[in-house]
Write a protein that holds these residues in place. Structure first.
Motif, PDB file in Angstrom:
ATOM      1  N   PHE A  55     117.776  94.522  68.131  1.00 16.67           N
ATOM      2  CA  PHE A  55     116.750  93.725  68.777  1.00 16.67           C
ATOM      3  C   PHE A  55     115.320  94.192  68.510  1.00 16.67           C
ATOM      4  CE2 PHE A  55     120.376  92.368  71.243  1.00 16.67           C
ATOM      5  CZ  PHE A  55     120.146  91.018  71.309  1.00 16.67           C
ATOM      6  N   SER A  56     115.161  94.951  67.449  1.00 16.71           N
ATOM      7  CA  SER A  56     113.827  95.476  67.206  1.00 16.71           C
ATOM      8  C   SER A  56     112.788  94.372  67.113  1.00 16.71           C
ATOM      9  CB  SER A  56     113.832  96.295  65.923  1.00 16.71           C
ATOM     10  OG  SER A  56     114.313  95.476  64.884  1.00 16.71           O
ATOM     11  N   GLY A  57     113.197  93.177  66.710  1.00 12.45           N
ATOM     12  CA  GLY A  57     112.269  92.059  66.544  1.00 12.45           C
ATOM     13  C   GLY A  57     111.563  91.678  67.815  1.00 12.45           C
ATOM     14  N   ILE A  58     112.132  92.003  68.957  1.00  8.47           N
ATOM     15  CA  ILE A  58     111.464  91.583  70.192  1.00  8.47           C
ATOM     16  C   ILE A  58     110.805  92.746  70.912  1.00  8.47           C
ATOM     17  CG2 ILE A  58     112.810  89.527  70.604  1.00  8.47           C
ATOM     18  CD1 ILE A  58     114.566  91.128  72.413  1.00  8.47           C
ATOM     19  N   HIS A  79     112.777  73.743  81.825  1.00  5.21           N
ATOM     20  CA  HIS A  79     113.914  74.061  80.940  1.00  5.21           C
ATOM     21  C   HIS A  79     113.627  75.364  80.203  1.00  5.21           C
ATOM     22  CE1 HIS A  79     111.511  72.938  77.457  1.00  5.21           C
ATOM     23  NE2 HIS A  79     111.121  71.897  78.152  1.00  5.21           N
ATOM     24  N   GLY A  80     114.698  75.954  79.718  1.00  3.52           N
ATOM     25  CA  GLY A  80     114.557  77.223  79.010  1.00  3.52           C
ATOM     26  C   GLY A  80     114.227  77.013  77.553  1.00  3.52           C
ATOM     27  N   SER A  81     114.132  78.145  76.848  1.00  2.00           N
ATOM     28  CA  SER A  81     113.743  78.052  75.440  1.00  2.00           C
ATOM     29  C   SER A  81     114.782  78.709  74.535  1.00  2.00           C
ATOM     30  CB  SER A  81     112.370  78.680  75.244  1.00  2.00           C
ATOM     31  OG  SER A  81     112.324  79.908  75.908  1.00  2.00           O
ATOM     32  N   PRO A 126     111.677  83.487  71.412  1.00  2.00           N
ATOM     33  CA  PRO A 126     110.247  83.170  71.568  1.00  2.00           C
ATOM     34  C   PRO A 126     109.447  84.467  71.636  1.00  2.00           C
ATOM     35  CG  PRO A 126     111.594  82.060  73.231  1.00  2.00           C
ATOM     36  CD  PRO A 126     112.497  83.008  72.509  1.00  2.00           C
ATOM     37  N   PRO A 127     108.235  84.475  71.068  1.00  2.00           N
ATOM     38  CA  PRO A 127     107.504  85.740  70.919  1.00  2.00           C
ATOM     39  C   PRO A 127     107.288  86.516  72.210  1.00  2.00           C
ATOM     40  CG  PRO A 127     106.183  83.833  70.233  1.00  2.00           C
ATOM     41  CD  PRO A 127     107.557  83.332  70.494  1.00  2.00           C
ATOM     42  N   PHE A 154     114.061  82.544  79.458  1.00  2.00           N
ATOM     43  CA  PHE A 154     112.609  82.633  79.312  1.00  2.00           C
ATOM     44  C   PHE A 154     112.026  81.221  79.347  1.00  2.00           C
ATOM     45  CE2 PHE A 154     108.910  82.480  76.383  1.00  2.00           C
ATOM     46  CZ  PHE A 154     108.041  83.264  77.135  1.00  2.00           C
ATOM     47  N   ILE A 155     110.990  81.038  80.179  1.00  2.00           N
ATOM     48  CA  ILE A 155     110.252  79.768  80.189  1.00  2.00           C
ATOM     49  C   ILE A 155     108.769  80.101  80.063  1.00  2.00           C
ATOM     50  CG2 ILE A 155     109.657  77.699  81.505  1.00  2.00           C
ATOM     51  CD1 ILE A 155     112.321  77.839  82.892  1.00  2.00           C
ATOM     52  N   PRO A 156     108.133  79.675  78.967  1.00  2.00           N
ATOM     53  CA  PRO A 156     106.715  80.015  78.803  1.00  2.00           C
ATOM     54  C   PRO A 156     105.879  79.405  79.928  1.00  2.00           C
ATOM     55  CG  PRO A 156     107.588  78.867  76.847  1.00  2.00           C
ATOM     56  CD  PRO A 156     108.660  78.838  77.890  1.00  2.00           C
ATOM     57  N   GLY A 157     104.883  80.123  80.359  1.00  2.00           N
ATOM     58  CA  GLY A 157     103.977  79.625  81.392  1.00  2.00           C
ATOM     59  C   GLY A 157     102.909  78.718  80.788  1.00  2.00           C
ATOM     60  N   ILE A 158     101.874  78.439  81.584  1.00  2.00           N
ATOM     61  CA  ILE A 158     100.777  77.586  81.107  1.00  2.00           C
ATOM     62  C   ILE A 158      99.487  78.372  81.303  1.00  2.00           C
ATOM     63  CG2 ILE A 158      99.610  75.352  81.394  1.00  2.00           C
ATOM     64  CD1 ILE A 158     102.259  74.269  82.534  1.00  2.00           C
ATOM     65  N   PRO A 159      99.046  79.063  80.237  1.00  2.06           N
ATOM     66  CA  PRO A 159      97.904  79.967  80.391  1.00  2.06           C
ATOM     67  C   PRO A 159      96.653  79.275  80.929  1.00  2.06           C
ATOM     68  CG  PRO A 159      98.997  80.321  78.273  1.00  2.06           C
ATOM     69  CD  PRO A 159      99.645  79.124  78.896  1.00  2.06           C
TER      70      PRO A 159
END
Ligand code: BGC
Length: 747
Positions: A23-26, A70-72, A85-86, A94-99
């Motif tokens: 999992f080094s990518g994350i 929904h999830g990603s 996701p990054p 994980f669900i990205p927020g809304i900056p």
């Protein structure tokens, strides 16, 4: 993200889930704190969570609203690391927020018995004892410590939502996930999970209760249609959730994979709209189990608020359904409101997680205390225990890798073992086949207490050799185990392999044989008459070896009581045969565990016709003698009960005295049961109250317990809780069976 769709890919990614080094990518994942400090009127903390959510929703576009529901992707469970996701922390969801609005990313981690996947980041997370150990303490203070520790360790790692809180009842005692749950009684399970989730949320992390509902077996979990009548459900499984929701104000409830009376739990309007949201007054959001969403319009209208972990139904499809008015905009806003009001209420905006090295010392201390408070002494003939280090010359320790570690439960709740698995995995084991042993060696802990004795270990595979060692030793301590995991039920209640024969042979060789059980749930004990002592340690966590040794040598006086019944034999169960399936071995089997793969839907029915008679209620009603009853557990001291008094009315108060009649300090769990009037047509008693009472030798205390009318009520045909008229029988004592003080009151 697309779910991998060929068998080969599927298996590859499943295996990858076990290989955390990949999992080094994350590792570069960001934490969920929004980049800029949120601004806007909704950041006014003097407003209520509902007001703040309404202000925020007024600013949001349709796309933004849908993006939160929904999830990603399958996260660390199935996704290849480079496709995460990054900003995902690499756990289950994980669900990205809304900056632009300061809405944080939602970082969800499985955390039933501790934070999972910690090793993805090379971190430590405490492996706590399993759910039945926590429940066997019967102690809300223990549950609070449990929840606070998990919440804190989630926060330390940047997570803001937990996927723990399992309270499916042990209706089917071979269920492979009993180790994640809190036993068979709705009041005990509900109260303890309530205390746990409240403490967890106080750490600024959203809690959840799962798996809602009637997901009481793993066999066919994605396509089993559970048939049970409403009264029975309300008085058993659903009551546990009702109490849990009300006691904790939990932010999320996860709907389960199975169908209930013909509808999938995640699109079951009765379960979600009518019972959970309306009757229980649940204000949080309903999240589907992973892959447990089956439709857009039906699910949205039935009360599902969030699809996890992908966007098949609650992404573009939901947007279209809102555009075409098949799902009213008011319902979409309700979904978003439920999520955001929870985030405000729990503190995700005001108190986002901050990176901190987990307090390992606190973790170890809590884990050991829970294990000590949760291990149940089931037999102690001839005062075999506690062992006296001063008098023992030789001890045989036998079986279950007791030289290196203690067992844990598998599947999505598996906590990464600190330092790696103490017993290396067989090559190619998938996440539901792994058997993980935490590095807490009972042998070492026993040696540390018996410095003058010869303490020898035999692994127990060669029964004759083990018996030989036992014959040459003063006492023999046999460790036996039953591995369990999400994704499979136990094929039977028997200990696997040659363990029953091992115990019998050791007991025949040594009259001072002690058995230590490391099991997910109940097992049968054909050798019970041959051994002197039995200690049920469950899956005892990262300090399990030390806790077990502490009890065996009397540093700790056991106080736990069984949160579930041990049957004498399989034939006594409500469903003697069950529907056990073998563990998933290949990609096709694994597909069956995740209903996102629609090609495998093969529904079948399970009739839970025992209804509300779960566990001890079944044994009472059917006049069956269990091996060990619910609520049972021994101590190194003895207790006496007296002076039962019933006073007050609506609510009724039960008073009684408990005395420590032995010569050691201890803590007695005093239990109150009520049998309803004949008109209720129940042939069993209900646990309605209890208290854990610490007592010095000779000390006596008077206990006053107020009975909650809900626990005395029946769920009527009219869809209401009602108190039946007539005489209520109250019984008080240290077990659901055995000497009990008795009295009555009238309603
Ligand atoms: C389990 C859930 C878990 C989810 C995410 C599912 O397979 O049933 O309990 O939270 O996966 O890992």
């Amino acid at each position: 993200m697309r779910v991998p769709d060929t068998s080969k890919q599927m298996l590859t990614v499943v295996l990858a889930a076990g290989l955390t080094a990949a999992f080094s990518g994350i590792l570069c994942a960001q934490f969920s704190r929004p980049a800029q400090k949120p601004k806007g009127p909704w950041m006014d903390a003097s407003l209520s969570p509902d007001q703040r959510a309404s202000l925020l929703i007024a600013q949001m576009t349709l796309d933004e609203k849908v993006s939160l529901l929904h999830g990603s992707g399958w996260g660390a469970l199935f996704a290849p690391p480079d496709s995460l996701p990054p900003k995902s922390l690499g756990n289950a969801g994980f669900i990205p927020g809304i900056p632009r609005l300061g809405i944080p990313d939602l970082q969800m981690a499985d955390a039933a018995v501790g934070v999972t996947h910690a090793s993805v980041f090379g971190r430590y997370a405490t492996a706590l004892p399993s759910g039945p150990a926590e429940a066997a303490s019967w102690d809300p203070a223990v549950a609070r410590d449990y929840g606070a520790l998990i919440g804190r360790e989630l926060r330390d790692q940047g997570y803001n939502m937990s996927l723990g809180g399992g309270i499916n009842l042990a209706r089917e005692p071979r269920n492979g996930r009993i180790f994640e749950y809190k036993g068979e009684d709705p009041v005990l399970a509900g109260k303890l999970v309530g205390a746990e989730m409240k403490a967890l949320q106080e750490q600024g992390v959203i809690g959840d209760l799962k798996h809602y509902a009637m997901n009481d077996q793993e066999s066919g979990r994605n396509y089993v249609d559970v048939k049970a009548d409403r009264q029975a459900m309300r008085e058993s499984d659903l009551l546990a959730f009702e109490i849990g929701v009300k006691e904790s104000g939990v932010g999320a409830v996860m709907c389960s994979y199975n169908l209930v009376n013909g509808d999938y739990a995640c699109e079951n309007s009765y379960l979600l709209n009518d019972v959970l949201k309306k009757d229980f007054g649940f204000q949080g959001f309903v999240v589907s189990d992973w892959g447990g969403t089956h439709s857009t319009v039906k699910a949205a209208l039935a009360g599902l608020d969030m699809e996890m972990p992908t966007n098949t139904y609650f992404g573009e499809a939901l947007k279209k359904a809102v555009d075409s008015r098949q799902v009213p905009e008011s319902r979409l806003n309700d979904m978003v409101h439920r999520l955001l009001r929870t985030e405000f209420a729990v503190g995700l905006f005001d108190r986002p997680p901050e990176r901190e090295a987990p307090d390992i010392f606190r973790g170890l201390e809590v884990a050991e205390r829970v294990a000590e408070q949760g291990a149940v002494l089931l037999k102690n003939a001839n005062r075999q225990l506690p062992l006296s280090a001063a008098h023992l010359r030789s001890i045989a320790v036998i079986g279950s890798h007791a030289d290196v570690g203690v067992l844990s439960g598998g599947g999505s709740a598996q906590v990464d073992p600190a330092g790696g698995n103490a017993v290396p995995d067989p090559p190619g084991a998938n996440i539901f086949e792994r058997v993980v042993w935490h590095r807490s060696s009972p042998l070492k802990a026993i040696r540390a207490r018996a410095l003058e004795a010869r303490v020898e270990y035999n692994e127990g595979t060669d029964i004759a050799a083990a018996a030989n060692l036992a014959r040459q030793s003063g006492v023999a301590i046999v460790f036996v185990h039953q591995p369990a995991s999400e994704g499979r039920d136990a094929p039977s209640l028997s200990l696997p392999g040659n363990q029953d024969a091992l115990v019998a042979a050791v007991a025949a060789a040594n009259p001072h044989t002690i058995v230590v059980l490391e099991t997910g749930g109940p097992v049968t004990m054909p050798w019970i008459g041959e051994v002197n002592a039995v200690l049920e340690a469950w899956y005892p966590g990262i300090r399990g070896g030390e806790a077990v040794a502490g009890i065996l040598f009397g540093d700790v006086n056991p106080s736990a009581k069984l949160p579930l019944t041990f049957a004498k034999r399989e034939a006594d169960l409500p469903h003697p045969k069950g529907t056990p399936q073998p563990p998933p071995r290949n990609a096709a089997d694994l597909r069956e565990l995740f209903p996102g793969f629609k090609d495998n839907i093969r529904q079948f029915e399970v009739q839970y016709d025992e209804g509300a008679k779960v566990g001890y209620k079944w044994y009472d009603a059917e006049d069956k003698e269990p091996l060990f009853p619910f609520g049972f557990g021994l101590s190194y001291t003895t207790y006496a009960y007296s002076d039962l008094r019933l006073t007050g009315s609506k609510p009724e108060t039960v008073s009684f005295a408990v005395k420590n009649t032995g010569d050691r300090a201890g803590a007695e769990i005093a239990e109150v049961y009520v049998t309803l009037p004949a008109a209720a047509r129940e042939r069993f008693k209900r646990l309605v109250a209890w208290q854990k009472v610490p007592l010095a030798p000779g000390e006596s205390k008077t206990i006053n317990l107020v009975l909650d009318p809900l626990y005395l009520s029946v769920y009527s045909d009219k869809g209401e809780w009602e108190l039946v008229g007539g005489e209520y029988k109250v019984q008080v004592g240290g077990s659901s069976r055995g000497p009990l003080l008795a009295g009555t009151f009238k309603n």
